[in-house]
Scaffold this active site. Structure first.
Site, PDB file in Angstrom:
ATOM      1  N   SER A   1     -30.533 -15.740 -44.692  1.00 49.76           N
ATOM      2  CA  SER A   1     -31.337 -15.940 -43.489  1.00 49.76           C
ATOM      3  C   SER A   1     -32.469 -16.952 -43.759  1.00 49.76           C
ATOM      4  O   SER A   1     -32.171 -18.071 -44.176  1.00 49.76           O
ATOM      5  CB  SER A   1     -31.859 -14.579 -43.013  1.00 49.76           C
ATOM      6  OG  SER A   1     -32.380 -14.678 -41.724  1.00 49.76           O
TER       7      SER A   1
ATOM      8  N   ASP B   1     -23.200 -15.535 -35.069  1.00 48.01           N
ATOM      9  CA  ASP B   1     -24.351 -15.063 -35.864  1.00 48.01           C
ATOM     10  C   ASP B   1     -25.222 -14.155 -34.992  1.00 48.01           C
ATOM     11  O   ASP B   1     -25.800 -14.586 -33.994  1.00 48.01           O
ATOM     12  CB  ASP B   1     -25.138 -16.290 -36.348  1.00 48.01           C
ATOM     13  CG  ASP B   1     -26.311 -15.935 -37.248  1.00 48.01           C
ATOM     14  OD1 ASP B   1     -27.137 -15.083 -36.849  1.00 48.01           O
ATOM     15  OD2 ASP B   1     -26.407 -16.516 -38.341  1.00 48.01           O
TER      16      ASP B   1
ATOM     17  N   HIS C   1     -24.818 -11.277 -45.502  1.00 48.90           N
ATOM     18  CA  HIS C   1     -23.620 -10.697 -46.117  1.00 48.90           C
ATOM     19  C   HIS C   1     -23.791 -10.273 -47.567  1.00 48.90           C
ATOM     20  O   HIS C   1     -23.282  -9.248 -47.989  1.00 48.90           O
ATOM     21  CB  HIS C   1     -22.481 -11.727 -46.083  1.00 48.90           C
ATOM     22  CG  HIS C   1     -22.244 -12.319 -44.735  1.00 48.90           C
ATOM     23  ND1 HIS C   1     -23.045 -13.323 -44.210  1.00 48.90           N
ATOM     24  CD2 HIS C   1     -21.332 -12.043 -43.787  1.00 48.90           C
ATOM     25  CE1 HIS C   1     -22.615 -13.632 -43.004  1.00 48.90           C
ATOM     26  NE2 HIS C   1     -21.589 -12.879 -42.718  1.00 48.90           N
TER      27      HIS C   1
END
Ligand SMILES: *[C@@H]1O[C@H](CO)[C@@H](O)[C@H](O)[C@H]1NC(C)=O
Ligand SMILES: *[C@@H]1O[C@H](CO)[C@@H](O)[C@H](O)[C@H]1NC(C)=O
Ligand SMILES: *[C@@H]1O[C@H](CO)[C@@H](O)[C@H](O)[C@H]1NC(C)=O
Ligand SMILES: *[C@@H]1O[C@H](CO)[C@@H](O)[C@H](O)[C@H]1NC(C)=O
Ligand SMILES: *[C@@H]1O[C@H](CO)[C@@H](O)[C@H](O)[C@H]1NC(C)=O
Ligand SMILES: *[C@@H]1O[C@H](CO)[C@@H](O)[C@H](O)[C@H]1NC(C)=O
Ligand SMILES: *[C@@H]1O[C@H](CO)[C@@H](O)[C@H](O)[C@H]1NC(C)=O
Length: 413
Positions: free
Chosen positions: A176, A272, A340
């Site tokens: 991120s 996303d 992830h």
């Protein structure tokens, strides 16, 4: 936006595949950083969690940059001083002094065959600027310090002090806002090593699109403009970009990735969940909020908006990759997710939430690319609807399936 993301990440980490235990690693403070003025927004020293490498991993280093959005004005930055993303004191008290290392940070050779025994050094995020700010003066009125770039540098000094400079293999990764930081710092990271060291970068959910002509284009631009002015980033962003674009546009990876010289891998979802839920509408309708929380409740208009988002991010990724100076690896899937690497379901066992491409989990795809077993360049062009990839298996079943898969498939390099 900031607070929402923290909540969102917490939710995602729990729902992906249930709660998973990981190896607990003590959070340490880098006290030597204080003398360098490398401190969090509230003036506390920056924090890291380090698990040394072992076995044939002792010469390999994985440096991981935590995420957590950005603060775009003084009020948002002040709010952060009360939570871990702006204060290491709050981090340690909230986490009771340690954090689990799971997914691609885990030490389990079954589930994380390529990276399990590397040195893993997680750098916590407490500056709100993707590790880019370097303002000399403390804001006297609010007592805020903007020093993310100094934190990054102080952490690198510490890593060199404890032996990273002699690495055979090194990986800078981040999720991120940390995935954006990875792109921003990648070439500088590479320059720390000898020519013979294999150095690569991995950005997980760090490809935040500008989408100038797509819903929320102005919102995304004014948000990053606020980040640039609050944190004084005009002169700290890569000159290869600011030479061509305004500082604001130089926080969008599409304007940065083409100039990165070091091998770079992008993990992204074409749906996303952070970008869709947080960067399209300033004022979110109850209908949109409900749709973002439960895809089954989305109406046709909302599904169309998500499909348009997918179209925009895929086109942006394709043109960015095409104009890149060196080859990029990528794994672009269609599960409604954000982040992830730190979760088994997200990375090492991703196939078992329906999130595989070319028959690979995300972790294996990254391993193949890292060790040059293959160039991994896969984008899911078939699924044009967002998928909910929450596993329906109970946790032991999920774990059993995943370990069977690795036992069948994996060949160590
Ligand atoms: C991995 O972590 C677990 C949990 O902390 C620990 O018990 C185990 O010894 C570690 N394994 C290795 C190989 O370091
Ligand atoms: C400002 O923050 C520092 C820590 O960096 C703290 O020692 C000091 O007391 C704070 N001052 C005010 C006026 O809050
Ligand atoms: C930390 O400890 C407190 C009190 O024992 C507990 O309520 C809390 O859930 C713990 N937090 C974490 C993240 O483990
Ligand atoms: C890895 O996890 C599996 C399943 O939980 C466990 O059986 C195995 O002992 C673990 N291996 C190591 C090295 O910790
Ligand atoms: C469908 O979604 C849009 C966008 O979120 C919303 O404005 C609209 O009210 C929704 N329509 C119905 C009938 O709920
Ligand atoms: C995905 O499915 C799970 C389990 O059915 C549900 O709890 C969750 O809200 C769903 N998530 C989304 C974004 O639809
Ligand atoms: C994917 O893996 C499955 C199960 O291991 C195998 O049967 C199948 O042939 C593989 N598909 C491809 C395209 O390699």
């Amino acid at each position: 936006m900031a607070t929402l993301l923290v909540a969102l990440l917490t939710i995602l980490s729990l729902v992906v595949v249930g709660i998973e235990a990981g190896q607990n690693v003590i959070i340490s403070l880098l006290d030597s950083a204080i003398a360098k003025g490398a401190v969090c927004l509230d003036g506390t020293p920056p924090a890291y969690a380090y698990r040394p490498g072992f076995g044939d991993g002792v010469d390999n280093w994985h440096i991981f940059l935590e995420g957590g959005a950005w603060c775009q004005n003084v009020d948002e930055c002040l709010t952060r001083t009360k939570i871990p993303s702006g204060s290491s004191a709050k981090l340690i008290s909230t986490k009771n002094g340690s954090v689990p290392f799971s997914g691609m940070l885990a030490n389990n050779s079954t589930f994380n065959p390529d990276f399990y025994n590397w040195h893993v050094f997680k750098i916590f995020y407490c500056d709100g600027s993707s590790f880019m700010s370097d303002v000399e003066d403390v804001d006297p009125k609010h007592n805020l310090t903007y020093r993310g770039a100094r934190i990054y540098d102080a952490m690198m000094d510490e890593l060199l002090r404890i032996g990273m400079g002699n690495a055979k293999n090194a990986l800078l990764s981040g999720i991120s806002a940390g995935g954006l930081a990875t792109i921003l710092h990648c070439d500088k990271f590479q320059s720390l090593f000898h020519k013979t060291t294999r150095v690569k970068c991995l950005s997980d959910s760090g490809f935040f699109i500008h989408g100038e002509h797509f819903i929320g284009g102005d919102l995304r631009e004014s948000f990053f403009s606020g980040v640039v002015s609050t944190h004084g980033l005009t002169n700290t962003l890569p000159t290869s970009c600011t030479f061509k674009f305004s500082p604001t546009l130089c926080l969008f990876p599409e304007n940065l990735v083409p100039d990165v010289q070091t091998p770079l891998f992008l993990i992204e979802s074409s749906f996303d969940s952070y970008q869709i839920s947080q960067t399209l509408f300033k004022d979110k309708s109850p209908s949109w909020i409900s749709c973002n929380q439960n895809l089954m409740t989305c109406n046709l208009t909302e599904i169309e908006i998500m499909k348009d988002f997918r179209f925009t991010i895929i086109n942006t990724l394709k043109s960015t990759i095409a104009s890149s100076s060196s080859k990029r690896g990528y794994f672009v899937h269609s599960c409604y997710l954000h982040g992830h690497m730190e979760y088994k379901g997200g990375s090492t066992c991703s196939s078992f939430i329906g999130n595989g491409l070319a028959n690979k989990t995300i972790a294996l795809a990254v391993g193949d690319w890292y060790f040059d077993r293959s160039e991994f360049q896969e984008m899911d062009m078939l699924n044009n609807l967002p998928r909910n990839c929450t596993s329906t298996d109970d946790y032991p079943t999920f774990e059993k399936k995943c370990s069977d898969y690795y036992i069948q498939h994996h060949q160590k390099p």
